[in-house]
Scaffold this motif. Structure first.
Motif, PDB file in Angstrom:
ATOM      1  N   ILE A  20       0.849  -1.182   0.000  1.00 64.36           N
ATOM      2  CA  ILE A  20       0.000   0.000   0.000  1.00 64.36           C
ATOM      3  C   ILE A  20       0.885   1.231   0.000  1.00 64.36           C
ATOM      4  O   ILE A  20       1.818   1.333   0.793  1.00 64.36           O
ATOM      5  N   ASP A  47       0.445   6.946  -7.306  1.00 67.53           N
ATOM      6  CA  ASP A  47       0.295   7.171  -5.876  1.00 67.53           C
ATOM      7  C   ASP A  47      -1.090   6.646  -5.472  1.00 67.53           C
ATOM      8  O   ASP A  47      -1.862   6.200  -6.326  1.00 67.53           O
ATOM      9  N   ASN A  48      -1.395   6.634  -4.189  1.00 72.17           N
ATOM     10  CA  ASN A  48      -2.731   6.222  -3.712  1.00 72.17           C
ATOM     11  C   ASN A  48      -3.103   4.831  -4.206  1.00 72.17           C
ATOM     12  O   ASN A  48      -4.213   4.609  -4.693  1.00 72.17           O
ATOM     13  N   VAL A  77      -5.439  11.607  -9.361  1.00 71.42           N
ATOM     14  CA  VAL A  77      -5.143  13.019  -9.159  1.00 71.42           C
ATOM     15  C   VAL A  77      -5.224  13.377  -7.676  1.00 71.42           C
ATOM     16  O   VAL A  77      -4.233  13.761  -7.073  1.00 71.42           O
ATOM     17  N   ASP A  78      -6.371  13.212  -7.088  1.00 71.84           N
ATOM     18  CA  ASP A  78      -6.604  13.674  -5.722  1.00 71.84           C
ATOM     19  C   ASP A  78      -7.777  12.859  -5.193  1.00 71.84           C
ATOM     20  O   ASP A  78      -8.862  12.896  -5.769  1.00 71.84           O
ATOM     21  N   ASP A  79      -7.565  12.115  -4.124  1.00 75.92           N
ATOM     22  CA  ASP A  79      -8.620  11.223  -3.641  1.00 75.92           C
ATOM     23  C   ASP A  79      -9.346  11.752  -2.414  1.00 75.92           C
ATOM     24  O   ASP A  79     -10.040  11.009  -1.737  1.00 75.92           O
ATOM     25  N   THR A  80      -9.192  13.050  -2.123  1.00 72.22           N
ATOM     26  CA  THR A  80      -9.928  13.610  -1.001  1.00 72.22           C
ATOM     27  C   THR A  80     -11.321  14.045  -1.475  1.00 72.22           C
ATOM     28  O   THR A  80     -11.545  14.216  -2.671  1.00 72.22           O
ATOM     29  N   THR A 137      -6.968   4.731  -5.830  1.00 77.78           N
ATOM     30  CA  THR A 137      -8.185   5.419  -5.385  1.00 77.78           C
ATOM     31  C   THR A 137      -8.490   6.638  -6.250  1.00 77.78           C
ATOM     32  O   THR A 137      -9.647   6.944  -6.512  1.00 77.78           O
ATOM     33  N   GLY A 139      -3.821  15.687  -2.123  1.00 73.62           N
ATOM     34  CA  GLY A 139      -4.535  14.475  -2.469  1.00 73.62           C
ATOM     35  C   GLY A 139      -3.683  13.305  -2.877  1.00 73.62           C
ATOM     36  O   GLY A 139      -4.190  12.283  -3.323  1.00 73.62           O
ATOM     37  N   ARG A 140      -2.368  13.433  -2.730  1.00 72.78           N
ATOM     38  CA  ARG A 140      -1.494  12.294  -2.992  1.00 72.78           C
ATOM     39  C   ARG A 140      -0.923  11.811  -1.666  1.00 72.78           C
ATOM     40  O   ARG A 140      -0.731  12.593  -0.748  1.00 72.78           O
ATOM     41  N   ALA A 141      -0.684  10.495  -1.568  1.00 72.22           N
ATOM     42  CA  ALA A 141      -0.243   9.934  -0.292  1.00 72.22           C
ATOM     43  C   ALA A 141       1.213  10.270  -0.002  1.00 72.22           C
ATOM     44  O   ALA A 141       1.586  10.558   1.128  1.00 72.22           O
ATOM     45  N   VAL A 146       0.559   3.798   6.939  1.00 73.72           N
ATOM     46  CA  VAL A 146      -0.253   4.041   5.749  1.00 73.72           C
ATOM     47  C   VAL A 146      -1.633   3.446   5.990  1.00 73.72           C
ATOM     48  O   VAL A 146      -1.760   2.345   6.530  1.00 73.72           O
ATOM     49  N   SER A 147      -2.669   4.193   5.605  1.00 74.93           N
ATOM     50  CA  SER A 147      -4.019   3.710   5.856  1.00 74.93           C
ATOM     51  C   SER A 147      -4.931   3.961   4.668  1.00 74.93           C
ATOM     52  O   SER A 147      -4.661   4.816   3.820  1.00 74.93           O
ATOM     53  N   MET A 148      -5.988   3.194   4.626  1.00 79.89           N
ATOM     54  CA  MET A 148      -7.071   3.432   3.693  1.00 79.89           C
ATOM     55  C   MET A 148      -8.210   4.017   4.523  1.00 79.89           C
ATOM     56  O   MET A 148      -8.620   3.421   5.522  1.00 79.89           O
ATOM     57  N   LYS A 201      -3.831  13.648   5.038  1.00 81.91           N
ATOM     58  CA  LYS A 201      -5.106  13.970   4.385  1.00 81.91           C
ATOM     59  C   LYS A 201      -6.177  14.344   5.397  1.00 81.91           C
ATOM     60  O   LYS A 201      -6.559  15.491   5.507  1.00 81.91           O
ATOM     61  N   ASN A 259     -12.821  10.026  -6.268  1.00 85.45           N
ATOM     62  CA  ASN A 259     -12.583   8.647  -6.700  1.00 85.45           C
ATOM     63  C   ASN A 259     -13.056   8.366  -8.118  1.00 85.45           C
ATOM     64  O   ASN A 259     -12.920   7.234  -8.590  1.00 85.45           O
ATOM     65  N   HIS A 291     -13.049   7.497  -0.558  1.00 88.38           N
ATOM     66  CA  HIS A 291     -12.070   6.625   0.092  1.00 88.38           C
ATOM     67  C   HIS A 291     -10.707   7.116  -0.361  1.00 88.38           C
ATOM     68  O   HIS A 291     -10.464   7.358  -1.535  1.00 88.38           O
ATOM     69  N   GLN A 292      -9.825   7.290   0.596  1.00 91.32           N
ATOM     70  CA  GLN A 292      -8.532   7.892   0.312  1.00 91.32           C
ATOM     71  C   GLN A 292      -7.422   7.094   0.985  1.00 91.32           C
ATOM     72  O   GLN A 292      -7.617   6.465   2.011  1.00 91.32           O
ATOM     73  N   LEU A 293      -6.268   7.149   0.368  1.00 91.28           N
ATOM     74  CA  LEU A 293      -5.108   6.428   0.871  1.00 91.28           C
ATOM     75  C   LEU A 293      -4.149   7.461   1.437  1.00 91.28           C
ATOM     76  O   LEU A 293      -3.820   8.445   0.773  1.00 91.28           O
TER      77      LEU A 293
END
Lengths: 323, 323, 323
Positions: free
Chosen positions: A85, A128-129, A152-155, A149, C59-61, C10-12, C301, A163, C23-25
């Protein structure tokens, strides 16, 4: 069990984009990393990797480095395979790395394969992500799958919807005796120019005959509006510590007359397992509306196509050192 | 043979630019690096170094660090000398480092030497895109030469023409008994305000008499429109683990009345070979139109000249720790 | 005595800000560091640490990492205690770390404590330009004090006047048997919206009863215009390699009706001392004008409050690995 490792690959290039030329000094996928693992009992291992890119920026060889620019993850490995991950190359990318004899040079096959001709570099990706799962080796066979996820940006509260710009990638590889075969598929949703889903699939492999290794690949990329075919052929011949290699990569037109052919020739000498020198010549022969350049892979700087239809070429000598 | 190494040099400074003053906390050329070498046989060694700057930014002591901000290269060493490719200090800079007793402090001689009075810092350079060759030691004598493909951007289609902003640097150094002598020349093409070639040469050295070391240097810089002379005198006296030092640096006017004199006084105590503390006072006494500050070297933050003709001064206490 | 160390967390996450969800990483206070010490004789030790953040951005991990983003300093330790100079967590922050069972997760108490409701995050700080002194341990009692030359920029000619935006922080902690108590005060000058001095004080502690640890804290923050109270209660229960935990954090209104309550529930399993997995649920229940989110701590995030009065919640599963 923590290891500090890395690789320096620095070259002097003479490049010509059909309009202008220069000699440039480049770092090519140079990296510095830390990795390790821990035995957790029950047949499980904790694994991690942090890998920095030692890369250039705006015409400089070493600049703007990022401590986590390359594969950086934490994971769990065991009899079930391995789950990671973080930030990771996709299965699509991983599956054909060993076909790419000119990796990280001006002749990298991904300057024409993996792309749609405007250096969009859509299918040679480190995302990433990302979650990635790799099965164990089943008698030479292995499968990999990744989910991202958002590219670009998963927030929340992003545009398009959170998503929606997600991605997944699948690959199966088979290795037996002199033969290696890979099949892969990848989908990047909402990632086209007009928000289309993009997808690609490919099949390829290598075959070894004594000191000669041959490679071949077919790939189809659909950018959501059109699709194009690409072919790659490569050969690599080793003699002692030296080697010679050649490749041909062809991309059909996506829209009218915008395909290209890339020719690459090279050779090298390995002083040891860790240190080598090499030389590569490559030429992207663009169709009238083609804009393929020698860029879009791990090759630092490279040389883009500034005017459609112009040939783009380059020669480089470089040194690699692993530690 | 890979080594993780570094140096922290952090100080508390009291600085005054003639308009305002402050106490500031600074990181002074602090660094973290990895280096190593490999025996390649045939009398050759592969060498590499990756060196990060642990530096400040916009008034912060530690920020915006860059993993390859300092000398970062891969190279080959042997009976022929050593060839390095990457990012590197120029021979011009390297040749007189040992004259600079106040290195990386408010009294660094490069606040007046190496510059043309507006903190352009043109001749105390670490250049990216650089090849550097160093000869072996010939009975105390060594020569160095570097070539930089472009000081700004060495890719095609830049302005001015690709590789027009190239640079080269040459130095010869001689070391025998108590004496060290250096002669150096550097040329930065198309790098002047109006696109002129800039050039500099210098001659300097040190002489040791028991616990006292004396330094002297003459330098001429031509910025393509005018040229100026500079002189530097320094003295360093060691007693046991402690030392005292003083220096005087003078730069003649480049245009009307814009020269300066810098005075520096300092001392320190080394707890061990790795750890020491120090204190330094420095003053830049500007001519009516002079704008020399205590900045432009490895000194973090420093203090610039905000108004021409004002004196710029500072006092710092700091600690250094090598690992 | 130089050690390369680090931590990946690291988390989901599944997060909802009341308007949108995703859902974000995320990387949560992941880090890579180098630290060491040297015996200087006379009962003194030189110490240093360089700690990079392996953190995300937009938005990137993993992106935009900074080699000195975390505590980075050089210092001197001995019978007098320890003095560090560089970038460091404040005593105010350090004093209650062990009360924060949900550290670096969606339930981190600093999402409501330490803040004034608009994610200004004013009193959970790592300050650059900082001197910190820690006394020796006096029979379980220790005091810490820090001074920051400027929270923004400590060079001359800044606005407000140089060093006007300075800060200091004080804490005393006491540890005996099952009990831990902390009292702390912090002042950030010229740091309010209208240039006011901001200040905070808190008292808190933990008490251990067999496998159960209880935590409680009271805090008052004055942002220079108004002040607000906050309370925190937490419980953590361990059984073998597993643990469960819960917490409640309440912040009173600063101006009209802009307080919030945060509830957190979680648990985890440690495979070893180095590697564990965990799950956490958290909810910020905002008053009508409240804008507290699950962000502002070491949680990567997180999820902010985009509309006042909306509840903000999230669930995460993650893995931690220390090396």
């Amino acid at each position: 069990d923590t290891t500090l490792y890395g690789r320096l690959n620095v070259s002097m290039d003479y490049v010509d984009d059909g309009v202008d030329s220069s000699h440039q000094l480049a770092s090519n996928s140079s990296r510095l990393g830390v990795r390790g693992s821990e035995d957790l009992g029950m047949g499980l291992r904790g694994v991690f990797q942090i890998e920095a890119a030692l890369q250039g920026n705006e015409g400089r060889a070493f600049d703007g480095s990022n401590l986590t620019a390359r594969n950086t993850y934490v994971g769990l490995a065991g009899g079930f395979g391995e789950l990671r991950i973080g930030k990771h190359d996709t299965p699509y990318k991983l599956s054909t790395l060993r076909l790419n004899f000119f990796a990280d040079t001006l002749g990298d096959m991904h300057h024409v394969a993996a792309q749609t001709g405007n250096n969009a570099n859509n299918f040679y990706r480190r995302n990433d992500n990302t979650l990635i799962y790799m099965t164990p080796d089943f008698g030479g066979m292995q499968f990999m799958a990744s989910y991202t996820t958002d590219l670009v940006d998963d927030t929340p509260n992003n545009n398009p919807d959170a998503n929606d710009t997600n991605a997944f990638s699948l690959a199966g590889v088979f290795s037996q005796g002199p033969m290696y075969v890979a099949v892969a598929y990848e989908q990047n949703n909402n990632f086209g120019v007009g928000g289309e889903d993009q997808q690609a699939w490919k099949v390829g492999g290598t075959y070894q005959i004594a000191d000669l290794t041959l490679a071949a690949m077919y790939e189809n990329i659909d950018d959501g509006q059109d699709d194009r075919d690409a072919f790659h052929l490569g050969a690599r011949y080793s003699f002692g510590q030296a080697y010679l290699m050649a490749s041909y990569t062809f991309a059909d037109e996506l829209t009218t007359d915008n395909g290209a052919k890339m020719y690459a020739l090279g050779g090298g000498f390995n002083f040891s397992r860790r240190t080598g020198i090499y030389a590569v010549y490559a030429l992207a022969d663009n169709d009238d509306a083609g804009r393929y350049g020698l860029t879009g892979s791990g090759k630092g700087k490279g040389v883009g196509a500034v005017v459609a239809g112009e040939d783009v070429s380059g020669f480089q000598i470089g040194v690699t050192h692993n530690f």
